[in-house]
Motif scaffolding. Structure first.
Motif, mmCIF file in Angstrom:
data_model
loop_
_atom_site.group_PDB
_atom_site.id
_atom_site.type_symbol
_atom_site.label_atom_id
_atom_site.label_comp_id
_atom_site.label_asym_id
_atom_site.label_seq_id
_atom_site.Cartn_x
_atom_site.Cartn_y
_atom_site.Cartn_z
ATOM 1 N N PHE A 190 51.260 38.875 69.020
ATOM 2 C CA PHE A 190 52.310 37.865 69.071
ATOM 3 C C PHE A 190 52.068 36.800 70.135
ATOM 4 O O PHE A 190 52.389 35.626 69.920
ATOM 5 C CB PHE A 190 53.666 38.540 69.264
ATOM 6 N N HIS A 191 51.490 37.174 71.268
ATOM 7 C CA HIS A 191 51.154 36.140 72.241
ATOM 8 C C HIS A 191 50.026 35.258 71.711
ATOM 9 O O HIS A 191 49.975 34.052 71.993
ATOM 10 C CB HIS A 191 50.778 36.765 73.581
ATOM 11 N N GLY A 192 49.113 35.839 70.937
ATOM 12 C CA GLY A 192 48.084 35.045 70.289
ATOM 13 C C GLY A 192 48.683 34.069 69.298
ATOM 14 O O GLY A 192 48.273 32.901 69.214
ATOM 15 N N LEU A 193 49.682 34.522 68.533
ATOM 16 C CA LEU A 193 50.362 33.636 67.582
ATOM 17 C C LEU A 193 51.102 32.533 68.323
ATOM 18 O O LEU A 193 51.120 31.371 67.887
ATOM 19 C CB LEU A 193 51.325 34.460 66.730
ATOM 20 N N ALA A 194 51.711 32.869 69.452
ATOM 21 C CA ALA A 194 52.401 31.856 70.254
ATOM 22 C C ALA A 194 51.413 30.808 70.760
ATOM 23 O O ALA A 194 51.741 29.616 70.846
ATOM 24 C CB ALA A 194 53.118 32.516 71.432
ATOM 25 N N GLY A 195 50.203 31.236 71.067
ATOM 26 C CA GLY A 195 49.200 30.290 71.501
ATOM 27 C C GLY A 195 48.809 29.305 70.419
ATOM 28 O O GLY A 195 48.397 28.174 70.713
ATOM 29 N N MET A 196 48.963 29.711 69.153
ATOM 30 C CA MET A 196 48.606 28.836 68.036
ATOM 31 C C MET A 196 49.768 27.936 67.621
ATOM 32 O O MET A 196 49.554 26.835 67.116
ATOM 33 C CB MET A 196 48.155 29.681 66.842
ATOM 34 N N PHE A 197 51.020 28.397 67.806
ATOM 35 C CA PHE A 197 52.184 27.643 67.322
ATOM 36 C C PHE A 197 53.089 27.118 68.430
ATOM 37 O O PHE A 197 54.043 26.392 68.145
ATOM 38 C CB PHE A 197 53.003 28.508 66.361
ATOM 39 N N GLY A 198 52.845 27.498 69.678
ATOM 40 C CA GLY A 198 53.597 26.916 70.780
ATOM 41 C C GLY A 198 55.022 27.415 70.888
ATOM 42 O O GLY A 198 55.300 28.610 70.694
ATOM 43 N N ASP A 199 55.949 26.495 71.173
ATOM 44 C CA ASP A 199 57.324 26.866 71.515
ATOM 45 C C ASP A 199 58.103 27.476 70.357
ATOM 46 O O ASP A 199 59.208 27.969 70.570
ATOM 47 C CB ASP A 199 58.077 25.630 72.025
ATOM 48 N N GLY A 200 57.562 27.434 69.169
ATOM 49 C CA GLY A 200 58.267 28.027 68.031
ATOM 50 C C GLY A 200 58.275 29.538 68.038
ATOM 51 O O GLY A 200 58.974 30.159 67.235
ATOM 52 N N VAL A 201 57.521 30.168 68.955
ATOM 53 C CA VAL A 201 57.435 31.627 69.040
ATOM 54 C C VAL A 201 58.030 32.080 70.365
ATOM 55 O O VAL A 201 57.623 31.623 71.426
ATOM 56 C CB VAL A 201 55.980 32.118 68.945
ATOM 57 N N THR A 202 58.996 32.998 70.293
ATOM 58 C CA THR A 202 59.552 33.622 71.497
ATOM 59 C C THR A 202 59.288 35.115 71.420
ATOM 60 O O THR A 202 59.735 35.786 70.486
ATOM 61 C CB THR A 202 61.068 33.383 71.604
ATOM 62 N N VAL A 203 58.537 35.643 72.394
ATOM 63 C CA VAL A 203 58.165 37.054 72.406
ATOM 64 C C VAL A 203 59.183 37.835 73.221
ATOM 65 O O VAL A 203 59.444 37.515 74.385
ATOM 66 C CB VAL A 203 56.754 37.247 72.996
ATOM 67 N N VAL A 204 59.765 38.869 72.597
ATOM 68 C CA VAL A 204 60.767 39.701 73.259
ATOM 69 C C VAL A 204 60.287 41.152 73.248
ATOM 70 O O VAL A 204 60.283 41.799 72.197
ATOM 71 C CB VAL A 204 62.140 39.598 72.569
ATOM 72 N N PRO A 205 59.871 41.701 74.395
ATOM 73 C CA PRO A 205 59.508 43.122 74.445
ATOM 74 C C PRO A 205 60.737 44.002 74.223
ATOM 75 O O PRO A 205 61.814 43.731 74.763
ATOM 76 C CB PRO A 205 58.952 43.300 75.859
ATOM 77 N N LEU A 206 60.561 45.073 73.445
ATOM 78 C CA LEU A 206 61.670 45.992 73.187
ATOM 79 C C LEU A 206 61.890 46.955 74.345
ATOM 80 O O LEU A 206 62.975 47.529 74.465
ATOM 81 C CB LEU A 206 61.409 46.779 71.898
ATOM 82 N N ASN A 207 60.876 47.161 75.166
ATOM 83 C CA ASN A 207 61.044 48.052 76.313
ATOM 84 C C ASN A 207 61.508 47.239 77.518
ATOM 85 O O ASN A 207 61.445 46.014 77.543
ATOM 86 C CB ASN A 207 59.745 48.799 76.618
ATOM 87 N N GLY A 208 62.005 47.921 78.509
ATOM 88 C CA GLY A 208 62.499 47.249 79.708
ATOM 89 C C GLY A 208 64.001 47.056 79.684
ATOM 90 O O GLY A 208 64.668 47.239 78.649
ATOM 91 N N ASP A 209 64.536 46.691 80.825
ATOM 92 C CA ASP A 209 65.990 46.534 80.959
ATOM 93 C C ASP A 209 66.458 45.214 80.330
ATOM 94 O O ASP A 209 65.700 44.264 80.192
ATOM 95 C CB ASP A 209 66.383 46.555 82.439
ATOM 96 N N GLY A 210 67.741 45.212 80.000
ATOM 97 C CA GLY A 210 68.381 43.973 79.568
ATOM 98 C C GLY A 210 67.973 43.484 78.200
ATOM 99 O O GLY A 210 68.024 42.271 77.940
ATOM 100 N N LEU A 211 67.582 44.388 77.297
ATOM 101 C CA LEU A 211 67.134 43.966 75.972
ATOM 102 C C LEU A 211 68.210 43.162 75.238
ATOM 103 O O LEU A 211 67.917 42.126 74.640
ATOM 104 C CB LEU A 211 66.715 45.180 75.140
#
Length: 473
Positions: A384-405
């Motif tokens: 997904f970070h690779g896809l964000a690198g190809m499409f820019g601001d149209g991709v927001t990556v949200v990890p499912l682990n960690g606090d405050g999901l």
């Protein structure tokens, strides 16, 4: 170049395709296969196109122009029989259910037998003290160098070109398929058949035996098109792939999705959630995702559209429908065994998508639709970070682990909804750039079969930019 003689005496190339998903139950893989077959047909109208598959009937139903090459068969490149022609006329929605039922039945006994043999071998080894469980695992890794099955060797030897289609299968997360594909490529190289990999998601690849195997085979392939520029080029370089044999081209499915884009922005929120060994979601994160998408959709009076990508054992469909259960306006998922263009068309009715499936994000972004993407592993971080690198601001990556999901996801979904109209034009522009790069990559692969560079030949409905004399960059 290996050819066969056509009805008018002309040479007919044979193109062998490694499709990666032999049951033909992944809409992303089917989209890439669709585009590749169309490009082959455009360049070589009379080519014979062989596809490695476990389901000849379903392949014929989806792609009447292709020929099934089965790893368990006894013959290859046969003329299409009556059953294939009938399957082509009936289509995948009629052929699919009985074809998959047969595959499931035939897989049960071999799987159980293999598991039993493995357990017996380990128990005997432990009882004799001759081998430890760790060494047993190492022995399995060593099997990565075993040759391709005889039917595959026969198909490869008579091919003009072997193409490995895009996917995320050259990775630690899928060792069996990594070994299989590298074995296929090595077989082709050994027999002097040109090889190319298109739209590849490469890595993570840290397991020493797999990495060593990749470092042995990939530098000897003719061309590698990488679907992203964040990790793939660095890893390809570390594996020894020369710079003039690799390029970042984007995902081949982009062209299919772009072709069905709608003129106006949709109003639905497209949803797909996956929960597998390589994408562990967990009950609590899944519950939070469901709550957030339902609340956001309700606030904007938007329907929720369930859009599964991986239909193998209904994995995406089952998880996604459970996620949005109870919402007042749900758009049913595309029918099972729908054509990938129909699946991508369903995405065109969305304003945004929230997805744990890579190719739903690709389908959306290619149509100017922003994607909030969910990740729970290093494997999906890279995708997904690779896809964000190809499409820019149209991709927001949200990890499912960690606090405050809940807060992180709600903020991302709301921001994507608000920004969707402004993001449409730059996303479509990014898609067009990648379509052009992807076509150039295909021309590089095609030139390998011809034995010389060919430029200026249209590969798609809108033509393509000629390949530069210096080759891929």
């Amino acid at each position: 170049m290996t050819t066969v003689t056509g009805p008018s005496g002309e040479a007919r190339p044979r193109i062998l395709i490694e499709n990666s998903e032999y049951w033909l139950r992944n809409n992303g893989d089917l989209a890439m296969l669709t585009i590749t077959i169309e490009r082959i047909r455009s360049r070589w109208p009379d080519a014979r196109i062989g596809v490695l598959t476990d389901s000849p009937a379903l392949l014929a139903a989806y792609f009447p122009a292709a020929e099934a090459i089965t790893v368990t068969g006894t013959a290859t490149w046969n003329d299409r029989g009556l059953s294939a022609m009938v399957a082509g006329r009936l289509g995948p929605r009629s052929v699919g259910p009985p074809a998959i039922a047969r595959l499931r039945t035939s897989a049960i006994v071999p799987q159980h037998a293999h598991a039993l043999r493995h357990k017996l071998h380990v128990l005997r080894s432990l009882a004799s003290g001759s081998i430890s469980p760790e060494l047993e695992a190492d022995e399995q890794d060593a099997s990565s160098n075993r040759p391709a099955p005889p039917p595959v060797v026969a198909a490869v030897r008579s091919s003009s070109l072997v193409l490995a289609l895009g996917g995320g299968y050259l990775t630690d997360a899928d060792p069996a398929q990594t070994r299989r594909v590298l074995g296929l490529l090595e077989c082709a190289i050994r027999h002097g058949v040109p090889t190319a990999l298109l739209g590849q998601g490469l890595g993570p690849l840290d397991h020493p035996p797999l990495r060593a195997r990749a470092a042995d085979v990939l530098p000897r392939t003719g061309y590698i098109g990488l679907r992203e520029g964040r990790r793939g080029p660095e890893l390809a370089a570390a594996l020894g792939v020369p710079p003039d044999r690799r390029a970042v081209t984007g995902d081949d499915a982009i062209e299919l999705a772009y072709s069905v884009r709608a003129a106006l922005t949709g109003r639905a929120i497209g949803v797909c959630l996956r929960d597998t060994d390589y994408f562990p979601t967990g009950d609590e994160p899944a519950r939070i995702v469901g709550e957030v998408v339902k609340r956001t959709a309700g606030e904007h009076s938007a329907p929720l559209a369930a859009i599964p990508i991986a239909e193998y054992r209904a994995q995406d469909r089952r998880t996604t429908l459970q996620l949005i259960r109870g919402y007042s306006e749900v758009i049913a998922p595309p029918a099972r065994f729908a054509h990938p263009r129909a699946v991508a068309s369903r995405v065109s009715g969305c304003r945004i998508v929230v997805t744990g499936a890579y190719h739903l994000a690709v389908f959306a972004l290619s149509q100017g639709i922003p994607a909030v993407v969910l990740t729970s592993s290093t494997y999906y971080d890279d995708k997904f970070h690779g896809l964000a690198g190809m499409f820019g601001d149209g991709v927001t990556v949200v990890p499912l682990n960690g606090d405050g999901l809940r807060t992180r996801l709600a903020d991302a979904v709301e921001a994507a909804w608000t920004q969707a109209p402004a993001l449409r034009a730059p996303l479509l522009a990014a898609a067009r750039v990648q379509i052009d790069l992807s076509r150039k990559g295909f021309r590089c692969a095609a030139a390998l079969a011809a034995g010389h560079q060919e430029s200026g030949v249209p590969d798609g409905p809108e033509g393509a930019t000629p390949l530069l004399a210096s080759g891929p960059r």
